[in-house]
Design an enzyme around this catalytic site. Sequence first.
Site: not given
Ligand code: PLP
Length: 393
Positions: A61, A113, A185, A210
Amino acid sequence: MSDPSPREPGSNSGAGRFDTLCVHAGQSPEPVTGAITTPIFQTSTYVQDGIGRHRGYEYARLQNPTREASEANIAALEGGRHGIAFSSGLAAIECLAKAVAGGGHIISEENTYGGTTRMFTQVLARLGIDVTLVDTRDLAAVESAIRPQTRLIHLETPSNPLMRIADIEAIAGVARARGVLLCVDSTFASPSNQRPLALGADVAMHSTTKYLSGHSDVLGGILIVNDDSLAEELHFVRKSTGPLPGPMDSWLTLRGTRTLHLRMERHNRNGMLIAEFLQSHPAVRAVHYPGLPAHPRHDLARLQMTGFSGMLSAELSQADARRMVERTRLFRLAESLGGVESMISIPSVMTHASVPEEARLRMGITNGLVRFSVGIEDGRDLVEDLEQALRTS
Ligand SMILES: *Cc1c(COP(=O)(O)O)cnc(C)c1O
């Protein structure tokens, strides 16, 4: 931790231009065998040499060499000093909120998201964190939402699924003047197309699920920051709460980022091709893609991005939308994005089903809105796939 970790961020970050960093940053041959790839250190603990004497590694951790290599790699791609990885993108955002905004106030883009909005409004609210959702394209709206308790502004640009573009540099200026942290983000852009830290953001955030891992085989998230004390605070909250990625997932992510530059070139090219095809199709009412001159913020997108990725959405009649997503053969009906394979979805009933209908429709997430994650296949096959799916006869 007494000894510095041999893979502490920056120590092996490599030098060179972006494409070279993708391949080399954060990685050096494994010291015992010379293995050219970073091994998967699948271990929960590390044997210590004596009481209080260890080699910088105590417990999973706290430290793991595979994770640290992936963090250093992505930090270098974002031009940041520290990468802090998480078990998911949402876990990354949650850790940031807990680290900086406890008992305070967050301003978030309203069209994020779906899971991000759900966490802000339905989970963090229970922990006493107040959230205001705004259209962050409107600088005055962002500014007037700032309160004395505001700790964090959370942007998502391009946004999901409407591809709204927020002005990172302008909002960074406002945030700095008011003593508020700015997180971007940048998942839809990837560091290949957009570098939020260079534009003045304090935190660049990704769902590594992604584009960064890129092969639809892992869930993960990361925060990249330059400030040492912010990094320390994030490390503290992460080790105290535990939302870490495992060694195998870290390794898969590292395997993915080594080809990020090549994949993104094709995602960018295919994204533009599909956007232009859809724009010219009579069944399509509107296309949202920052790379199209018709996008209302195309000029800003060109200033803060170097490519526009494979993410876009298009407005059709509800019947055409439903027929199309069920008829495509290469574009797979799926919720995720950023993988090598093309995916298609209807946000209103899939990724954004948790957003109240009234808010959804007000933003433009109609029942006929289709989201595309354009993969790295031959673009001609992708166009033909959509052509046949849209054929009415
Ligand atoms: C998928 C996504 C998230 C969340 O991420 P996870 O890995 O599914 O928890 C946050 N922001 C954007 C723009 C995303 O496409």
